[in-house]
Design a protein around this motif. Structure first.
Motif, PDB file in Angstrom:
ATOM      1  N   ALA A 144       0.840  -1.205   0.000  1.00  0.00           N
ATOM      2  CA  ALA A 144       0.000   0.000   0.000  1.00  0.00           C
ATOM      3  C   ALA A 144       0.876   1.256   0.000  1.00  0.00           C
ATOM      4  CB  ALA A 144      -0.935  -0.008   1.206  1.00  0.00           C
ATOM      5  N   VAL A 145       1.894   1.274   0.858  1.00  0.00           N
ATOM      6  CA  VAL A 145       2.789   2.432   0.944  1.00  0.00           C
ATOM      7  C   VAL A 145       3.554   2.615  -0.374  1.00  0.00           C
ATOM      8  CG1 VAL A 145       4.856   3.370   2.074  1.00  0.00           C
ATOM      9  CG2 VAL A 145       3.050   2.331   3.460  1.00  0.00           C
ATOM     10  N   SER A 146       4.071   1.522  -0.912  1.00  0.00           N
ATOM     11  CA  SER A 146       4.858   1.600  -2.146  1.00  0.00           C
ATOM     12  C   SER A 146       3.997   2.054  -3.318  1.00  0.00           C
ATOM     13  CB  SER A 146       5.486   0.238  -2.463  1.00  0.00           C
ATOM     14  OG  SER A 146       6.379  -0.138  -1.441  1.00  0.00           O
ATOM     15  N   LEU A 197       1.329   3.903  -3.107  1.00  0.00           N
ATOM     16  CA  LEU A 197       1.069   5.327  -2.869  1.00  0.00           C
ATOM     17  C   LEU A 197       2.258   6.171  -3.333  1.00  0.00           C
ATOM     18  CD1 LEU A 197      -0.674   7.578  -1.446  1.00  0.00           C
ATOM     19  CD2 LEU A 197       0.631   7.087   0.630  1.00  0.00           C
ATOM     20  N   GLU A 198       3.442   5.780  -2.901  1.00  0.00           N
ATOM     21  CA  GLU A 198       4.632   6.568  -3.215  1.00  0.00           C
ATOM     22  C   GLU A 198       4.944   6.567  -4.712  1.00  0.00           C
ATOM     23  OE1 GLU A 198       6.990   6.358   1.063  1.00  0.00           O
ATOM     24  OE2 GLU A 198       7.445   4.821  -0.416  1.00  0.00           O
ATOM     25  N   ALA A 199       4.880   5.393  -5.329  1.00  0.00           N
ATOM     26  CA  ALA A 199       5.172   5.311  -6.762  1.00  0.00           C
ATOM     27  C   ALA A 199       4.110   6.064  -7.569  1.00  0.00           C
ATOM     28  CB  ALA A 199       5.255   3.857  -7.211  1.00  0.00           C
ATOM     29  N   PHE A 248       2.501   8.783  -6.578  1.00  0.00           N
ATOM     30  CA  PHE A 248       2.860  10.204  -6.475  1.00  0.00           C
ATOM     31  C   PHE A 248       3.975  10.514  -7.476  1.00  0.00           C
ATOM     32  CE2 PHE A 248       1.335  12.860  -2.784  1.00  0.00           C
ATOM     33  CZ  PHE A 248       0.215  12.104  -2.507  1.00  0.00           C
ATOM     34  N   ASP A 249       4.909   9.592  -7.602  1.00  0.00           N
ATOM     35  CA  ASP A 249       6.051   9.792  -8.506  1.00  0.00           C
ATOM     36  C   ASP A 249       5.576   9.880  -9.961  1.00  0.00           C
ATOM     37  OD1 ASP A 249       8.423   9.184 -10.174  1.00  0.00           O
ATOM     38  OD2 ASP A 249       9.426   8.808  -8.283  1.00  0.00           O
ATOM     39  N   SER A 264       3.802  12.996 -10.925  1.00  0.00           N
ATOM     40  CA  SER A 264       4.700  14.140 -11.160  1.00  0.00           C
ATOM     41  C   SER A 264       5.322  14.122 -12.546  1.00  0.00           C
ATOM     42  CB  SER A 264       5.874  14.129 -10.169  1.00  0.00           C
ATOM     43  OG  SER A 264       5.448  13.987  -8.864  1.00  0.00           O
ATOM     44  N   ASP A 272      -9.853  10.786   0.622  1.00  0.00           N
ATOM     45  CA  ASP A 272      -9.067  12.019   0.768  1.00  0.00           C
ATOM     46  C   ASP A 272      -8.052  12.204  -0.346  1.00  0.00           C
ATOM     47  OD1 ASP A 272     -10.384  12.400   3.097  1.00  0.00           O
ATOM     48  OD2 ASP A 272      -8.719  11.862   4.422  1.00  0.00           O
ATOM     49  N   CYS A 273      -7.602  11.089  -0.913  1.00  0.00           N
ATOM     50  CA  CYS A 273      -6.489  11.149  -1.862  1.00  0.00           C
ATOM     51  C   CYS A 273      -6.714  10.083  -2.930  1.00  0.00           C
ATOM     52  CB  CYS A 273      -5.181  10.911  -1.107  1.00  0.00           C
ATOM     53  SG  CYS A 273      -3.698  11.016  -2.113  1.00  0.00           S
ATOM     54  N   GLU A 274      -7.537  10.437  -3.922  1.00  0.00           N
ATOM     55  CA  GLU A 274      -7.894   9.455  -4.945  1.00  0.00           C
ATOM     56  C   GLU A 274      -6.720   9.207  -5.887  1.00  0.00           C
ATOM     57  OE1 GLU A 274     -11.537   8.561  -8.092  1.00  0.00           O
ATOM     58  OE2 GLU A 274     -11.287  10.590  -7.301  1.00  0.00           O
ATOM     59  N   ILE A 275      -6.460   7.940  -6.158  1.00  0.00           N
ATOM     60  CA  ILE A 275      -5.377   7.553  -7.063  1.00  0.00           C
ATOM     61  C   ILE A 275      -5.919   6.517  -8.035  1.00  0.00           C
ATOM     62  CG2 ILE A 275      -3.175   6.296  -7.190  1.00  0.00           C
ATOM     63  CD1 ILE A 275      -2.417   7.555  -4.544  1.00  0.00           C
ATOM     64  N   TYR A 285      -2.397   9.905 -15.506  1.00  0.00           N
ATOM     65  CA  TYR A 285      -1.481   8.799 -15.213  1.00  0.00           C
ATOM     66  C   TYR A 285      -2.289   7.646 -14.636  1.00  0.00           C
ATOM     67  CZ  TYR A 285      -2.010   9.721 -10.232  1.00  0.00           C
ATOM     68  OH  TYR A 285      -2.533   9.859  -8.984  1.00  0.00           O
ATOM     69  N   VAL A 312      11.857  12.872 -10.249  1.00  0.00           N
ATOM     70  CA  VAL A 312      11.608  13.391  -8.903  1.00  0.00           C
ATOM     71  C   VAL A 312      12.257  12.483  -7.859  1.00  0.00           C
ATOM     72  CG1 VAL A 312       9.550  14.655  -9.566  1.00  0.00           C
ATOM     73  CG2 VAL A 312       9.351  12.259  -8.835  1.00  0.00           C
ATOM     74  N   SER A 343       7.982  12.897  -4.300  1.00  0.00           N
ATOM     75  CA  SER A 343       7.553  13.282  -5.658  1.00  0.00           C
ATOM     76  C   SER A 343       7.583  14.801  -5.826  1.00  0.00           C
ATOM     77  CB  SER A 343       6.147  12.761  -5.967  1.00  0.00           C
ATOM     78  OG  SER A 343       5.151  13.619  -5.435  1.00  0.00           O
ATOM     79  N   LEU A 385      -1.093   4.578   6.652  1.00  0.00           N
ATOM     80  CA  LEU A 385      -0.382   5.079   5.471  1.00  0.00           C
ATOM     81  C   LEU A 385       0.233   6.450   5.749  1.00  0.00           C
ATOM     82  CD1 LEU A 385      -2.861   4.115   2.616  1.00  0.00           C
ATOM     83  CD2 LEU A 385      -0.570   3.187   2.981  1.00  0.00           C
ATOM     84  N   ARG A 398      -1.293  16.752  -0.713  1.00  0.00           N
ATOM     85  CA  ARG A 398      -1.552  17.166  -2.091  1.00  0.00           C
ATOM     86  C   ARG A 398      -1.959  18.623  -2.043  1.00  0.00           C
ATOM     87  NH1 ARG A 398      -5.133  12.740  -5.202  1.00  0.00           N
ATOM     88  NH2 ARG A 398      -3.414  11.511  -6.019  1.00  0.00           N
TER      89      ARG A 398
END
Lengths: 419, 419
Positions: free
Chosen positions: A164-166, A168-170, A172-173, A176, A208-211, A240, B14, B73, B399, B404
């Motif tokens: 989940a963390v990875s 999320l982070e990827a 965000f990357d 960008s 809160d943070c749709e991806i 993306y 990034v 990011s 998390l 954002r």
């Protein structure tokens, strides 16, 4: 009655928290003076028992055993080795009894997944089958989260958190980079039969943070055009898209998607992962720039980002196993019983090993969204508490200070045995 | 003189800490009342300036800007876009001036690596070339660690920490499995030209906790038989081995090792990574069971395990850039000057941009061990402080609570511009 010695071993794929279970077993057993004597560990699982390769855990300090709680992997070595049936290999069972007798072992704690539960079950039947009194307790562990009866399996929560963390982070990357470069990121995760781990990728997206995340589950046959349409849709809407793909995804022909008959320039078969295959499909089908990653061992070894819930449960399972043994139980496994999801409350339960061994718990159908590419609210409600809380290891010079035990061998009393 | 507005933008790949530099720029600039007016950000780097796609960072709260410090990011979007020379594309420079004039921009902060330093240099010359007064300061950033003059580059320390931690954890895992299963783990890391990131894998092994790690550097042509001998040697001695391979490793023919002319069953070229190639070499050459992983974006986005040193330096570079601008500097870049390694002490320095742009700092030869597969004590001394310290983000529901921004667009004043 004189105290019997205990045997503990680790089996199957290791996890970020299997050593927390080991700490639970050893610390609890150490408190049982008069009931449990020495606490031996098998070097490399059941192989340690068969080859009389025992470790005296008493040679390691209180601090070292405590440090197991924050150390990933299997501190005593694990194995992939399944006992055959008594009929097929009576010799191995007789050898086990010989070793147990020689070292006065009356408690057998086996820490593993489905296959290991089967081994533990067979050991637990030694009293009935070969007249050797033993109490065998299985300590649950598997990142696959596929053991029945227990609500979840120690090891899974930490992998779920890592994924989940990875994700999320990827995500965000790639967000960008998406204007002029990469638009799709593909992450391959473990899970050959069930999509539990892949599902955890879905947690990266929240209200809160749709991806935009497309999940490819092993439960859903891969449909190329539906997949490409979904990715295209997300990229048009968000700019993306992230794809979390389970290693076990199969095509409609029933073959693993990763098995593409790929050959190198000399015609040699090349074993690749499914992530590059999916990435190539995105490239060929949509012409989008992509990146891909394969988490592999990193996901299940990532003690640095373990779930606190998971660590606590892993420890509790080890502790409960010893308590069950002291109470006279045999052929059982401690379980995690969920009492409520919000707030998350759970307690230790008990399952009969005969109902655990060789039973695989699949993901409920209603955990996968209708289009087959996401998780439902029900799935989210199930997963959310399992990744909750952080339990950081101590650091030294910028790196986690993981423990390596002395693993002092117990003097052998028997002749060699070839497995 | 009335206060001029500032422009800040992010460029290139990034990192986990480029937003920490953004926080350093914005928080410091916000304190310069009377000297700096509005602080605008370019949406997607220099493209935001060219297309007049400006973000008013003033619309985001103090707390939101502070949260950039713990968010990976590029919060404003990045780009891969290099300005051509004035002679080749005068139109773009004139457009930049038009946008700067329209929005009263007198400060230009560009946050990126080598290519971006070149863009920043060209902007810094606008006063000389086209008569527009601007102060352009480059804020260093790159996981590749290849900018000259500065001792290290913000972004690198966190990737180095991620790779060192991951190598440590995966090595513990494979060690546990090696008796009956996986004996070699291969991890592919970034670094197309220089082996800085691969070198960080070597930190996982220390005097206290020796781990057999083979590093494949892009600086050393891949020698199949020497590599196999090294792996074989380690597996015989330790029972297992980890391989950290840089994506940029080339064979003796000068071609990327990842470029194996791999074809699928239909004869289509398949783009894979170098990790599966190396894993296949281990399988074919030694017949050992292996696993492999590709960290890809996970390594540079992993804010959850960022280096505290790196976060502090990234922030300091942003802060210093604004302070340089206020002091009247143009065409410079703040740098990290190492004062001592043990204990680690550093201060902010200043470099002329003309000496930074288009210069690539390679890894010193004496950082790689004689056999070409490891790092020297000198390298270890250099790397060790860069991964030191943890700087965990806050968590919510298991998390990281990454921010954002609103990224509110500034009203356009000019006609459209096509890039």
């Amino acid at each position: 009655m004189a105290a019997k010695n205990a045997f503990y071993a680790q089996s199957g794929g290791v996890t970020a928290v299997i050593n927390a279970s080991a700490a639970g077993v050893i610390e609890t057993a150490r408190q049982q003076k008069g009931k449990i004597g020495k606490i031996y560990a098998g070097r490399n699982g059941i192989i340690g028992a068969l080859t009389e390769d025992l470790i005296d855990t008493g040679k390691d300090s209180i601090a070292a055993i405590r440090a197991l709680r924050h150390t990933p992997s299997g501190a005593f070595g694990s194995c992939r080795y399944k006992l055959k049936s008594l009929e097929q290999n009576r010799r191995e069972y007789e050898r086990l009894i010989e070793v147990f007798k020689a070292h006065n072992i009356g408690y057998f704690f086996y820490n593993g997944g489905g296959d290991s539960a089967d081994t533990c079950l067979k050991v637990s039947q030694l009293a009935d089958t070969l007249g050797y009194p033993i109490q065998a307790i299985h300590v649950p562990k598997t990142v696959d989260n596929d053991l029945p009866i227990t609500d979840c399996c120690p090891g899974f929560g930490s992998v779920a958190k890592y994924i989940a963390v990875s994700t999320l982070e990827a995500s965000f990357d790639v967000a960008s980079m998406s204007k002029t470069s990469t638009k799709v990121f593909v992450l391959e995760v473990m899970g050959r039969h069930a999509g539990w781990i892949a599902a955890a990728g879905g947690l990266a997206s929240s209200k809160d943070c749709e991806i935009p995340i497309v999940i490819l589950f092993p439960e859903i046959p891969f449909d190329r055009s539906k997949f490409l349409a979904k990715v295209d849709d997300f990229v048009k809407k968000f700019g993306y898209c992230s794809v979390v793909v389970s290693e076990g995804v199969k095509g409609e022909d029933g073959k693993f998607l990763s098995d593409q008959g790929v050959r190198d320039a000399f015609g040699h078969a090349q074993l690749g992962g499914v992530a590059p295959v999916v990435a190539n499909i995105v490239r060929d089908g949509l012409g989008l720039k992509y990146h891909w990653g394969v988490a592999d061992y990193l996901q299940r070894a990532a003690r640095h980002i373990a779930s606190k819930t998971d660590v606590e449960q892993a420890y509790a399972m080890g502790k409960a196993a010893v308590e069950f043994a002291i109470k006279g139980h045999n052929s059982v496994m401690p379980t995690i019983e969920r009492l409520s999801s919000k707030p998350y409350r759970w307690k230790v339960g008990m399952a009969q090993l005969s109902k655990v061994a060789n039973v695989e718990k699949m993901m409920p159908k209603n955990f996968i969204s209708k289009d087959g590419f996401g998780i439902t609210d029900k799935c989210r409600e199930y997963l959310a508490p399992l990744i909750k809380g952080e339990d950081y290891p101590p650091y030294k010079d910028g790196l986690p200070n993981y423990v390596r035990l002395k693993n002092v061998a117990v003097a052998k009393k028997l002749s060699d045995f070839t497995i």
